[in-house]
Design a protein around this motif. Structure first.
Motif, PDB file in Angstrom:
ATOM      1  N   SER A   1       1.398  -3.669 -10.987  1.00 21.34           N
ATOM      2  CA  SER A   1       1.038  -3.135  -9.668  1.00 21.34           C
ATOM      3  C   SER A   1       1.683  -3.992  -8.567  1.00 21.34           C
ATOM      4  CB  SER A   1      -0.473  -3.093  -9.495  1.00 21.34           C
ATOM      5  OG  SER A   1      -1.018  -4.394  -9.511  1.00 21.34           O
TER       6      SER A   1
ATOM      7  N   GLU B   1       0.827  -1.212   0.000  1.00 25.75           N
ATOM      8  CA  GLU B   1       0.000   0.000   0.000  1.00 25.75           C
ATOM      9  C   GLU B   1       0.861   1.261   0.000  1.00 25.75           C
ATOM     10  OE1 GLU B   1      -2.449  -0.595   3.412  1.00 25.75           O
ATOM     11  OE2 GLU B   1      -3.851  -1.953   2.364  1.00 25.75           O
TER      12      GLU B   1
ATOM     13  N   GLU C   1       2.180   1.769  -3.607  1.00 31.33           N
ATOM     14  CA  GLU C   1       1.154   2.286  -4.512  1.00 31.33           C
ATOM     15  C   GLU C   1       0.811   3.740  -4.192  1.00 31.33           C
ATOM     16  OE1 GLU C   1      -0.213   0.743  -7.298  1.00 31.33           O
ATOM     17  OE2 GLU C   1       1.526  -0.517  -6.883  1.00 31.33           O
ATOM     18  N   ARG C   2       0.763   4.074  -2.898  1.00 32.26           N
ATOM     19  CA  ARG C   2       0.471   5.453  -2.497  1.00 32.26           C
ATOM     20  C   ARG C   2       1.588   6.398  -2.957  1.00 32.26           C
ATOM     21  NH1 ARG C   2      -0.704   4.178   2.160  1.00 32.26           N
ATOM     22  NH2 ARG C   2       1.294   4.520   3.218  1.00 32.26           N
ATOM     23  N   THR C   3       2.844   5.954  -2.812  1.00 38.24           N
ATOM     24  CA  THR C   3       3.984   6.772  -3.245  1.00 38.24           C
ATOM     25  C   THR C   3       3.930   7.020  -4.748  1.00 38.24           C
ATOM     26  OG1 THR C   3       5.379   5.909  -1.461  1.00 38.24           O
ATOM     27  CG2 THR C   3       6.513   6.857  -3.369  1.00 38.24           C
ATOM     28  N   ARG C   4       3.596   5.991  -5.498  1.00 41.80           N
ATOM     29  CA  ARG C   4       3.503   6.138  -6.954  1.00 41.80           C
ATOM     30  C   ARG C   4       2.409   7.145  -7.336  1.00 41.80           C
ATOM     31  NH1 ARG C   4       3.159  -0.028  -9.108  1.00 41.80           N
ATOM     32  NH2 ARG C   4       5.144  -0.067 -10.225  1.00 41.80           N
ATOM     33  N   GLN C   5       1.274   7.049  -6.671  1.00 42.66           N
ATOM     34  CA  GLN C   5       0.159   7.941  -6.993  1.00 42.66           C
ATOM     35  C   GLN C   5       0.506   9.407  -6.728  1.00 42.66           C
ATOM     36  OE1 GLN C   5      -3.122   6.404  -4.704  1.00 42.66           O
ATOM     37  NE2 GLN C   5      -3.185   4.455  -5.841  1.00 42.66           N
ATOM     38  N   LEU C   6       1.372   9.628  -5.720  1.00 40.14           N
ATOM     39  CA  LEU C   6       1.753  10.995  -5.353  1.00 40.14           C
ATOM     40  C   LEU C   6       2.996  11.471  -6.101  1.00 40.14           C
ATOM     41  CD1 LEU C   6       1.139  10.779  -1.491  1.00 40.14           C
ATOM     42  CD2 LEU C   6      -0.293  11.906  -3.217  1.00 40.14           C
TER      43      LEU C   6
END
Length: 348
Positions: A275, A242, A245-250
């Motif tokens: 992913s 998680e 994925e959060r780091t990638r989104q930001l």
């Protein structure tokens, strides 16, 4: 690809025999599209960006090198046996390398210590053996801690470990028993550096990959396609998946600390169409130039052996010509190589 494409010359005196102290004073070569930059590891917070995430391998090295004696019987004499544990097969069963394997037979009894014995269950076609120890779980690890030695690679003092190596060859993050080789990029970190990374708003997450003895094995074939990797067990916790994925989104970078963490993350990405999800299992991924990276943006790693699978991996990540030039730069600037040596920060 031809294996000899990954060869290079290295003076013996550049092979580090001990780590520097403090650990974060090791040198760091930044290999970026802009060129090469000479730094030290404690400068990492300035080389990364706020919002980046560093992923460490939290495996712990076990004292996997054992010396024992095969019992006499049936007209056969006692024989000294050297053993290197490779992989836990469960229930006290371990896959091992044994020497001299030609003197061993199924059902042979080997005594390593007053508290640790094993029987040979099988001898495999590749020369490895399966040992069944007289204990398992925490009891086995306690006995191994008394009887075993740190499994140093042969280029460090001939593989002969001493008391210092019990701590030198263990990372700050080590907590899950199971490796027979250290994830060496993690050896450079101190609590002070971890605090500095947090202050710079650079995140930290852990995965587990138990490094197997395959890391010691040379590539004996002429073409990379003919080489087979040993499988290693790994796990990506849900919290780490998680966080990635959060780091990638930001818009942050995923920074793998070591090739072991990278191999695990890229294995998971291959299973999940790019992913990262919670995962556990075995991976035998072999990364060579042409591989499509989908999980990791930057790689912090030590300098690797010529013709090794790890030099092939970094050449895939950053480009063979650029890595050849980077290693030539490192040799000219007298960087220290291999497990106890310096490191480089590679941009994909």
């Amino acid at each position: 690809m031809r294996v000899d494409l990954f060869d290079f010359a290295l003076p013996d005196e550049l092979i580090a025999q001990r780590p520097v102290s403090p650990r974060d004073s090791a040198r760091l070569l930044d290999v970026s599209p802009a060129g090469f930059g000479d730094h030290v590891v404690r400068e990492l917070p300035k080389l990364l960006r706020a919002g980046d995430l560093m992923v460490f391998n939290d495996t712990r090295v076990i004292p996997a090198r054992l010396n024992g004696m095969r019992a006499a019987g049936g007209g056969r004499q006692k024989v000294a046996v050297e053993t290197l544990l490779i992989r836990d097969l469960g229930g006290g069963h371990w896959l091992c390398f044994g020497k001299p394997v030609k003197r061993l037979k199924a059902r042979d009894e080997i005594t390593f210590d007053a508290d640790l014995q094993a029987n040979v269950e099988a001898i495999n076609a590749d020369g490895s053996i399966v040992l069944v120890f007289d204990r398992s779980g925490a009891d086995f690890l306690a006995a191994l801690d008394r009887a075993g030695a740190v499994p140093l690679p042969p280029y460090i003092r001939g593989g002969i470990a001493d008391a210092r190596d019990r701590t030198d060859y263990q990372t700050l993050f080590a907590k899950v028993d199971g490796s027979v080789a250290a994830p060496t990029a993690g050896l450079h970190f101190t609590s002070e550096l971890v605090a500095a990374l947090a202050e710079a708003h650079i995140g930290i997450a852990n995965v587990t990959l138990h490094v197997g003895a395959g890391t010691f094995q040379p590539v004996r074939v002429e073409e990379t396609e003919a080489h087979t990797m040993h499988a290693e067990w790994g796990e990506v916790p849900r919290a780490t998946a998680e966080a990635i994925e959060r780091t990638r989104q930001l818009g942050g970078h995923i920074v793998s600390v070591g090739t072991t963490a990278l191999r695990l993350l890229e294995s998971v990405a291959c299973h999940n169409d790019g992913s990262i999800k919670a995962w556990s299992g075995e991976t035998g991924i072999f990364i060579t130039p042409g591989f499509r990276f989908r999980a990791v943006d930057l790689l912090l790693t030590n300098f690797h052996l010529p013709r090794s699978t790890l030099f092939m991996l970094v050449s895939a990540f950053t480009g063979l010509e650029r890595m050849q030039a980077a290693y030539a730069h490192a040799v000219a600037r007298r960087y220290r190589f291999y497990s106890y040596g310096d490191c480089c920060l590679l941009h994909r």
